[in-house]
Scaffold this motif. Structure first.
Motif, PDB file in Angstrom:
ATOM      1  N   ILE A   4       4.830 -13.937  22.520  1.00 39.13           N
ATOM      2  CA  ILE A   4       6.102 -13.224  22.409  1.00 39.13           C
ATOM      3  C   ILE A   4       6.226 -12.162  23.506  1.00 39.13           C
ATOM      4  O   ILE A   4       7.302 -11.973  24.082  1.00 39.13           O
ATOM      5  N   GLY A  22       8.974 -13.779  16.215  1.00 43.02           N
ATOM      6  CA  GLY A  22       9.670 -13.975  17.487  1.00 43.02           C
ATOM      7  C   GLY A  22       9.576 -15.356  18.095  1.00 43.02           C
ATOM      8  O   GLY A  22      10.173 -15.607  19.142  1.00 43.02           O
ATOM      9  N   ALA A  23       8.837 -16.278  17.467  1.00 43.45           N
ATOM     10  CA  ALA A  23       8.786 -17.649  17.982  1.00 43.45           C
ATOM     11  C   ALA A  23      10.171 -18.285  17.871  1.00 43.45           C
ATOM     12  O   ALA A  23      10.945 -17.970  16.964  1.00 43.45           O
ATOM     13  N   ASP A  24      10.499 -19.176  18.805  1.00 44.25           N
ATOM     14  CA  ASP A  24      11.823 -19.797  18.838  1.00 44.25           C
ATOM     15  C   ASP A  24      11.922 -21.030  17.954  1.00 44.25           C
ATOM     16  O   ASP A  24      12.995 -21.361  17.459  1.00 44.25           O
ATOM     17  N   GLU A  48       1.499 -12.951  19.161  1.00 44.07           N
ATOM     18  CA  GLU A  48       1.948 -11.703  19.781  1.00 44.07           C
ATOM     19  C   GLU A  48       1.938 -11.811  21.304  1.00 44.07           C
ATOM     20  O   GLU A  48       2.888 -11.385  21.980  1.00 44.07           O
ATOM     21  N   LYS A  95       7.311 -13.783  26.588  1.00 38.95           N
ATOM     22  CA  LYS A  95       8.743 -14.079  26.550  1.00 38.95           C
ATOM     23  C   LYS A  95       9.559 -12.817  26.806  1.00 38.95           C
ATOM     24  O   LYS A  95      10.542 -12.827  27.558  1.00 38.95           O
ATOM     25  N   GLU A  96       9.159 -11.716  26.185  1.00 33.47           N
ATOM     26  CA  GLU A  96       9.881 -10.456  26.378  1.00 33.47           C
ATOM     27  C   GLU A  96       9.814  -9.980  27.829  1.00 33.47           C
ATOM     28  O   GLU A  96      10.732  -9.319  28.315  1.00 33.47           O
ATOM     29  N   VAL A 103       8.923 -20.118  22.984  1.00 30.33           N
ATOM     30  CA  VAL A 103       7.661 -20.042  22.252  1.00 30.33           C
ATOM     31  C   VAL A 103       7.758 -20.977  21.050  1.00 30.33           C
ATOM     32  O   VAL A 103       8.650 -20.830  20.211  1.00 30.33           O
TER      33      VAL A 103
END
Length: 250
Positions: free
Chosen positions: A47, A79-81, A44, A50-51, A58
């Motif tokens: 993420i 949300g990990a890439d 979390e 990143k946001e 990530v």
């Protein structure tokens, strides 16, 4: 900034752990497994970075048997890439995990590694500190707040006497505490999208790490059952029992 987030597959915290009949280990037969709660907090936080535009990528990583990919897909849905699975069936200790992660850090060169302070199964609270030592990176453990600015990670740590704030030069290692954030739930569309995100598999034995056990598990036993309490009729009776039976006062 690239962020690497190690995650661990553990028994779901809602499940009561059972011991095998021969006391050799914990019984995992037909037990619901999940992502370690402290690892969820780490995912979390990555993420959120990143946001906020602080992190550009990530990457989630897990070490263990093939079933770990289930938790990696969860991280991707959150949300990990990208995800990396270091596959091995060996029974790993904290030092093994730290050494494998150090090899991955060498390959991926993340500016920040953020991971849970401990797992709820072995409860060792060692891997983050070992990883920082092996990679020669500054560390901020038990983080309840993380801010990235001017090439530094400012970490507020929860310590026995209250809060301590440290400034770490990047690249760095941070371990998460409970009050850092409240993990989100993965939405159905994101769960579907996660199936198309890249998940790389690396055999652990290709990383050149000796996975021979250094600790021998002798026995696993359930805690002793607590005896039922009693109701006393007076303060005098309570004091007498504390003196003569419990022997906690003299």
């Amino acid at each position: 900034m690239k962020v690497l987030v190690p995650i661990k597959r553990v028994i779901d915290y809602n499940v009561k752990a059972r011991v095998k009949a021969d006391n050799s280990d914990v019984d995992l037969t037909n037990v619901k497994m999940a992502m370690n709660p402290f690892c969820e907090i780490a995912v979390e936080e990555a993420i959120r970075l990143k946001e906020a535009g602080t992190a550009s990528e990530v990457i989630a990583v897990s070490i263990g048997e093939k079933a770990c990919q289930e938790q990696l897909r969860t991280a991707l849905a959150l949300g990990a890439d990208k995800a990396i699975h270091i596959e091995t069936d060996a029974k790993l200790e904290s030092l093994h995990v730290a050494k494998l992660l150090a090899k991955l850090v060498e390959q991926e060169s993340p500016e920040l590694v953020i991971l849970g302070k401990q797992s709820i199964d072995s409860d060792n609270n060692q891997t983050g500190q070992m990883l920082a030592a092996l990679t020669k990176r500054p560390q901020g453990t038990f983080a309840s707040k993380v801010e990235i600015a001017d090439g530094k990670a400012v970490v507020t740590r929860e310590v026995d006497g209250g809060l301590q704030t440290v400034a770490l030069n990047l690249p760095a290692v941070v371990t998460t505490d409970l009050r850092l954030n409240e993990p989100r739930y993965a939405s159905l569309p994101n769960i579907m999208k996660a199936k198309r995100k890249p998940l790389d598999v690396i055999a652990a034995d290709t990383l050149g790490v000796d996975l021979a056990p250094r600790v021998e598990l002798v026995c696993v036993a359930e805690p002793a059952k607590r005896e039922a309490g009693i109701v006393v009729e007076s303060v005098e009776e309570l004091v007498n029992k504390l003196k003569t039976e419990a022997k906690v006062i003299s």
